[in-house]
Design a protein around this motif. Sequence first.
Motif, PDB file in Angstrom:
ATOM      1  N   LEU A  66      71.273  13.531  50.582  1.00 28.41           N
ATOM      2  CA  LEU A  66      69.441  13.303  50.383  1.00 28.41           C
ATOM      3  C   LEU A  66      68.537  13.109  51.666  1.00 28.41           C
ATOM      4  CD1 LEU A  66      69.923  10.870  46.784  1.00 28.41           C
ATOM      5  CD2 LEU A  66      69.515  12.843  47.493  1.00 28.41           C
ATOM      6  N   GLY A  69      68.562  15.751  53.320  1.00 28.57           N
ATOM      7  CA  GLY A  69      66.967  16.883  53.334  1.00 28.57           C
ATOM      8  C   GLY A  69      66.069  16.498  53.292  1.00 28.57           C
ATOM      9  N   TYR A  73      63.075  18.045  56.075  1.00 31.38           N
ATOM     10  CA  TYR A  73      61.762  18.696  55.332  1.00 31.38           C
ATOM     11  C   TYR A  73      60.492  18.068  56.312  1.00 31.38           C
ATOM     12  CZ  TYR A  73      57.974  17.740  51.299  1.00 31.38           C
ATOM     13  OH  TYR A  73      56.060  18.073  50.708  1.00 31.38           O
ATOM     14  N   TYR A 135      53.982  21.154  51.441  1.00 34.54           N
ATOM     15  CA  TYR A 135      54.665  19.953  51.803  1.00 34.54           C
ATOM     16  C   TYR A 135      53.774  18.771  50.856  1.00 34.54           C
ATOM     17  CZ  TYR A 135      56.515  22.188  55.496  1.00 34.54           C
ATOM     18  OH  TYR A 135      57.049  22.779  55.720  1.00 34.54           O
ATOM     19  N   GLN A 137      55.216  16.532  48.865  1.00 35.90           N
ATOM     20  CA  GLN A 137      55.847  14.952  48.022  1.00 35.90           C
ATOM     21  C   GLN A 137      55.159  14.162  48.995  1.00 35.90           C
ATOM     22  OE1 GLN A 137      58.530  16.413  45.748  1.00 35.90           O
ATOM     23  NE2 GLN A 137      57.567  17.600  46.162  1.00 35.90           N
ATOM     24  N   ASN A 214      61.156   9.455  49.913  1.00 35.86           N
ATOM     25  CA  ASN A 214      62.838   8.414  49.724  1.00 35.86           C
ATOM     26  C   ASN A 214      63.419   9.627  49.362  1.00 35.86           C
ATOM     27  OD1 ASN A 214      61.620   5.354  49.678  1.00 35.86           O
ATOM     28  ND2 ASN A 214      61.761   6.140  47.482  1.00 35.86           N
ATOM     29  N   SER A 215      63.244  10.820  48.174  1.00 37.77           N
ATOM     30  CA  SER A 215      64.127  12.091  48.674  1.00 37.77           C
ATOM     31  C   SER A 215      62.830  13.181  48.071  1.00 37.77           C
ATOM     32  CB  SER A 215      64.955  12.003  47.283  1.00 37.77           C
ATOM     33  OG  SER A 215      63.996  11.763  46.275  1.00 37.77           O
ATOM     34  N   VAL A 216      63.398  14.581  48.328  1.00 37.59           N
ATOM     35  CA  VAL A 216      62.647  15.509  48.122  1.00 37.59           C
ATOM     36  C   VAL A 216      63.097  16.399  47.106  1.00 37.59           C
ATOM     37  CG1 VAL A 216      62.206  15.865  50.259  1.00 37.59           C
ATOM     38  CG2 VAL A 216      63.863  16.500  49.895  1.00 37.59           C
ATOM     39  N   ARG A 217      62.714  17.847  45.875  1.00 35.04           N
ATOM     40  CA  ARG A 217      62.669  17.516  44.747  1.00 35.04           C
ATOM     41  C   ARG A 217      62.222  19.122  45.325  1.00 35.04           C
ATOM     42  NH1 ARG A 217      58.882  13.728  43.388  1.00 35.04           N
ATOM     43  NH2 ARG A 217      58.018  15.648  42.686  1.00 35.04           N
TER      44      ARG A 217
END
Length: 217
Positions: A66, A69, A73, A135, A137, A214-217
Motif C-alpha cells: 500500500l 502505491g 502516486y 489525481y 485521491q 493514506n491509500s490509493v484506489r
Amino acid sequence: MRNQLMVLAVASGLALTGCATDPNTGEQRLNKAAIGTLAGAAGGAVISKATGGGSTGRDAAIGAALGTGVGYYMERQAKQLEQQMAGTGVVVTPNANGNIDLVMPGNITFSFDNATLSSSFKPTLDKLASTMNQYNQNSITIAGHTDSKGSASYNQGLSRDRAYSVADYLTARGVASSRINVVAYGQSRPIADNNTEYGRQQNRRVELTVNAPNSVR
C-alpha cells in the motif's frame, strides 16, 4: 524477534527497488515510492501487533504494498506538476512528509493589495486543476500569506481572501470543494526579510500543499 526480522526483510526487499544514485553526489537515495514502502511496512506491522495479530510479517507486506502505491502516486503527480509549472513562476517541491508543496508568488497571482486573480495566471491554475482532477485521491491545503506592511488584522483578511480566490477558482474548474482546506496566516510566517522589497515580495504568496492520501484506489 522473528516478526521484526520479517518486517525488515519485507521493507528492505521492496524499498531496494526504489533506490537511485544522485548524479551530482553519487550517493544512494530513496525515491518517494521507496519511502512509502518503508512507512507502509512499519504501519502494517504496528497495526498487526496492536490488534493481537499473529501474522506481523504478512501485515507488513500488505502495508508495504500500500505504501508503495501511495509513494508512486505522489511521485508521478509531482513530476507532472513540475512539468506543468515550469516557467510559470510557481515552485513545486516534494517535501519530506510525502506531500507536494507549490509556492505561488504574489507578483504573478495578484495585483498589489488585491485579492482578484490576475488573468495571466489563470491558465496556470487551469493546468493545476486538471492535474488535481486527474489525481483525485488527495486533499489540498491552500494557505495565504502577506508581507508586514499594513496592520496585522488587515493582512490576515487579505491573505484569507487570496487563498479563497485560488480555492474558488479550482472549485469552478471541477476540483471538489470537500478536498480543499483554506487557511490564512497573514504576516505571521515570513520566509524572507520584510525590511527589503525583495523580501516582502517573497512573503506575499499563496502556498498550496497536495497532501498524500493514506491509500490509493
